[in-house]
Design an enzyme around this catalytic site. Structure first.
Site, PDB file in Angstrom:
ATOM      1  N   ASP A  72       0.853  -1.190   0.000  1.00 43.57           N
ATOM      2  CA  ASP A  72       0.000   0.000   0.000  1.00 43.57           C
ATOM      3  C   ASP A  72       0.889   1.241   0.000  1.00 43.57           C
ATOM      4  O   ASP A  72       2.082   1.168   0.244  1.00 43.57           O
ATOM      5  CB  ASP A  72      -0.945   0.000   1.201  1.00 43.57           C
ATOM      6  CG  ASP A  72      -0.256  -0.459   2.461  1.00 43.57           C
ATOM      7  OD1 ASP A  72       0.918  -0.084   2.661  1.00 43.57           O
ATOM      8  OD2 ASP A  72      -0.873  -1.186   3.251  1.00 43.57           O
ATOM      9  N   ASP A  74       1.366   5.040   1.511  1.00 44.87           N
ATOM     10  CA  ASP A  74       0.986   6.030   2.512  1.00 44.87           C
ATOM     11  C   ASP A  74       1.596   7.363   2.126  1.00 44.87           C
ATOM     12  O   ASP A  74       2.678   7.412   1.537  1.00 44.87           O
ATOM     13  CB  ASP A  74       1.505   5.622   3.898  1.00 44.87           C
ATOM     14  CG  ASP A  74       0.892   4.305   4.353  1.00 44.87           C
ATOM     15  OD1 ASP A  74      -0.251   4.024   3.955  1.00 44.87           O
ATOM     16  OD2 ASP A  74       1.567   3.553   5.075  1.00 44.87           O
ATOM     17  N   ASP A 154      10.512   3.739  12.907  1.00 46.05           N
ATOM     18  CA  ASP A 154      11.310   2.705  13.566  1.00 46.05           C
ATOM     19  C   ASP A 154      12.679   2.455  12.916  1.00 46.05           C
ATOM     20  O   ASP A 154      13.706   2.675  13.535  1.00 46.05           O
ATOM     21  CB  ASP A 154      10.509   1.402  13.723  1.00 46.05           C
ATOM     22  CG  ASP A 154       9.743   0.989  12.475  1.00 46.05           C
ATOM     23  OD1 ASP A 154       9.958   1.606  11.401  1.00 46.05           O
ATOM     24  OD2 ASP A 154       8.938   0.042  12.558  1.00 46.05           O
TER      25      ASP A 154
HETATM   26  P1  ATP Z   1       4.442  -3.180   5.289  1.00 43.85           P
HETATM   27  O1  ATP Z   1       4.926  -3.320   3.910  1.00 43.85           O
HETATM   28  O2  ATP Z   1       4.522  -4.431   6.061  1.00 43.85           O
HETATM   29  O3  ATP Z   1       3.109  -2.482   5.409  1.00 43.85           O
HETATM   30  P2  ATP Z   1       5.403  -0.730   6.399  1.00 43.85           P
HETATM   31  O4  ATP Z   1       6.802  -0.226   6.572  1.00 43.85           O
HETATM   32  O5  ATP Z   1       4.505   0.038   5.493  1.00 43.85           O
HETATM   33  O6  ATP Z   1       5.514  -2.243   5.981  1.00 43.85           O
HETATM   34  P3  ATP Z   1       3.452  -0.280   8.433  1.00 43.85           P
HETATM   35  O7  ATP Z   1       3.185  -1.084   9.631  1.00 43.85           O
HETATM   36  O8  ATP Z   1       2.419  -0.188   7.375  1.00 43.85           O
HETATM   37  O9  ATP Z   1       4.808  -0.820   7.845  1.00 43.85           O
HETATM   38  O10 ATP Z   1       3.817   1.172   8.948  1.00 43.85           O
HETATM   39  C1  ATP Z   1       4.038   2.279   8.077  1.00 43.85           C
HETATM   40  C2  ATP Z   1       5.215   3.112   8.564  1.00 43.85           C
HETATM   41  O11 ATP Z   1       4.931   3.652   9.848  1.00 43.85           O
HETATM   42  C3  ATP Z   1       6.507   2.322   8.743  1.00 43.85           C
HETATM   43  O12 ATP Z   1       7.233   2.261   7.551  1.00 43.85           O
HETATM   44  C4  ATP Z   1       7.212   3.111   9.807  1.00 43.85           C
HETATM   45  O13 ATP Z   1       7.864   4.216   9.248  1.00 43.85           O
HETATM   46  C5  ATP Z   1       6.087   3.628  10.674  1.00 43.85           C
HETATM   47  N1  ATP Z   1       5.814   2.743  11.823  1.00 43.85           N
HETATM   48  C6  ATP Z   1       4.884   1.756  11.886  1.00 43.85           C
HETATM   49  N2  ATP Z   1       4.892   1.147  13.089  1.00 43.85           N
HETATM   50  C7  ATP Z   1       5.824   1.767  13.822  1.00 43.85           C
HETATM   51  C8  ATP Z   1       6.294   1.626  15.151  1.00 43.85           C
HETATM   52  N3  ATP Z   1       5.803   0.693  15.974  1.00 43.85           N
HETATM   53  N4  ATP Z   1       7.277   2.465  15.564  1.00 43.85           N
HETATM   54  C9  ATP Z   1       7.764   3.417  14.758  1.00 43.85           C
HETATM   55  N5  ATP Z   1       7.380   3.594  13.500  1.00 43.85           N
HETATM   56  C10 ATP Z   1       6.410   2.791  13.022  1.00 43.85           C
HETATM   57 MG    MG Z   2       2.383  -0.358   5.181  1.00 42.88          MG
END
Ligand code: ATP
Ligand code: MG
Length: 452
Positions: A72, A74, A154
């Site tokens: 997705d 963001d 993170d």
């Molecule tokens: P995925 O492809 O699995 O969705 P993602 O990196 O997009 O991976 P998400 O859980 O959708 O992960 O979160 C979006 C963003 O928000 C992350 O890339 C990170 O920058 C931030 N984020 C999410 N969870 C946390 C957390 N627990 N602590 C700090 N930053 C976070």
């Molecule tokens: Mg994501």
């Protein structure tokens, strides 16, 4: 290039915020604009023409850098949620504590988040953010600058911002370099960041497995000591994280990564017992491989099926124990199912909505043994036949039941009427009429196990 050399010479470290990001032009990051979702592009453009900033951020930028297809997209912006909502007719505010905006185009939804502060201490002065006694952040809801927003994320590879108008990547913590080196590195002091939010430990394991990255030593080191902090996290959040890991397409690697880091106790408490038993190990491995393969082929993977496999070794063990204690097979199985579901509820908290399907799949297993009369025909018509049959194949693959049994059912499905009639086994199956089974075990009220 020159910038990169300078950074090599003067060290990689940057303060948490305050200093500018490294700006990488297309030639350096290599992301093609047409890899960006159209809806996300439009959101960024609209924000831009209204005088705001709009960047694609997080997982999508990371995945594009790595040549993967993002799940997705963001968007992060300096516009407030209210300002964003006014710009897009089809949008709505979500969340109470920290509001984000969902912008809809077609069937898609783009999550638009206003820059937030709070990921990290910004100075050595007294940190005033509310935490619990283990250092867990209790609120995370202050608007901030873009640099603040990067610092609260993170891992370095998750703090990249792609500006589609200029085709530039803003990189605050050398995330692009970490992507190239395939290293997962925490922003800031890892121990503090895990204490703020222990779920980051699970996320580290998930990303390492999903991306096949090495976890940087300083990022990995505190995990062994801090893993018990996961006990303070609401069960539902742990469950969500478990599900993300299991449906990441790299569940097999993920589960082994969890175990290697000592993180499975809070998530899959009985993993040790399962994996130490050769049949259990083969069964779980086969189940996770099948799930990963389904995801690679873009097929749906059902969480109930998956959790059903993870809990099966326990159900089996309990079932046999009850039988050995004199319980009849069918009631013993139902009792075992309830015992196992009750026990896991305190640990992993698999939501009750999955119970029904898990139980149906389990309860159908003994019926595969019955290959005489009308029974196989009736089983074929059961709405859960397909899932239960897939489950049977995993049992056969792990050596729990005869391979021949799985093969028989594969052939039986494909055979025409005459062939089917010829396959029926007159001698096998339950002893005629003795058990007086009244109802198909797959039905909803199965769970009410009858006492002996
Ligand atoms: P995925 O492809 O699995 O969705 P993602 O990196 O997009 O991976 P998400 O859980 O959708 O992960 O979160 C979006 C963003 O928000 C992350 O890339 C990170 O920058 C931030 N984020 C999410 N969870 C946390 C957390 N627990 N602590 C700090 N930053 C976070
Ligand atoms: Mg994501």
């Amino acid at each position: 290039m020159i910038r990169r050399i300078i950074s090599k010479v003067f060290g990689r470290k940057r303060p948490a915020s305050g200093s500018g990001p490294r700006l990488l032009p297309r030639a350096e990051h290599g992301i093609q604009k047409d890899g960006i979702d159209e809806c996300a592009l439009k959101v960024c453009e609209t924000l831009g023409s209204a005088g705001f900033k709009g960047y694609v951020v997080g997982g999508a930028v990371r995945d594009l850098l790595l040549g993967m297809t993002p799940k997705d997209f963001d968007v992060a912006t300096d516009a407030t949620p209210e300002q964003v909502r006014k710009l897009f007719r089809r949008s709505r505010l979500i969340g109470r504590r920290f509001q984000i905006v969902h912008v809809m185009c077609g069937r898609e939804t783009i999550e638009v988040t206003t820059f937030r502060a709070n990921g990290q201490k910004e100075s050595e002065e007294e940190d005033e953010r509310p935490t619990d006694e283990h250092g867990r952040l209790l609120s995370d809801n202050v608007f901030g600058s873009m640099a603040d927003d990067a610092a609260r994320r993170d891992f370095t590879i998750n703090a990249l911002y792609y500006d589609p108008l200029r085709e530039e990547v803003h990189d605050y913590f050398d995330g692009v370099a970490d992507c190239k080196r395939r290293v997962l590195r925490m922003i800031g002091d890892p121990e503090t960041r895990y204490r703020e939010d222990p779920v980051r430990m699970l996320r580290a394991a998930r990303f390492a497995a999903k991306l096949d990255f090495r976890i940087d030593e300083a990022t990995r080191a505190p995990v062994a000591k801090l893993a018990p902090l996961l006990a303070n996290i609401p069960r539902a959040r742990i469950f969500d994280e478990a599900l993300k890991l299991l449906l990441s397409g790299h569940a097999l690697r993920g589960v082994h990564q969890l175990r290697a880091e000592g993180l499975h106790h809070g998530m899959l408490p009985l993993l040790d017992t399962i994996l130490d038993d050769p049949t259990g190990e083969r069964f779980i491995t086969a189940a996770l491989k099948t799930t990963d393969a389904r995801i690679a082929q873009d097929k749906p993977a059902s969480p109930a099926f998956l959790f059903g496999t993870l809990l099966w070794p326990q159900v089996l063990q309990r079932w046999h124990a009850l039988e050995a204690a004199g319980e009849k097979p069918q009631p013993a199985l139902f009792l075992a199912m309830d015992d196992v579901l009750d026990a896991q509820r305190h640990q992993l908290a698999i939501p009750r909505r999955y119970d029904g399907m898990m139980k149906e799949i389990w309860a159908l297993q003994p019926r595969f043994e019955q290959r005489g009369g009308q029974r196989p025909y009736r089983l074929l018509e059961h709405p859960r036949f397909r899932a239960a049959y897939d489950f049977l194949l995993l049992r056969a693959e792990s050596g729990e039941v005869d391979v021949e049994l799985g093969d028989w059912w594969t052939r039986f499905q494909e055979a025409d009427e005459d062939e089917r009639a010829g396959m029926l086994m007159t001698d096998s199956g339950p002893k005629p009429r003795r058990k007086r089974r009244r109802r198909k075990p797959g039905e909803a009220s199965d769970g009410e196990a009858q006492p002996a």
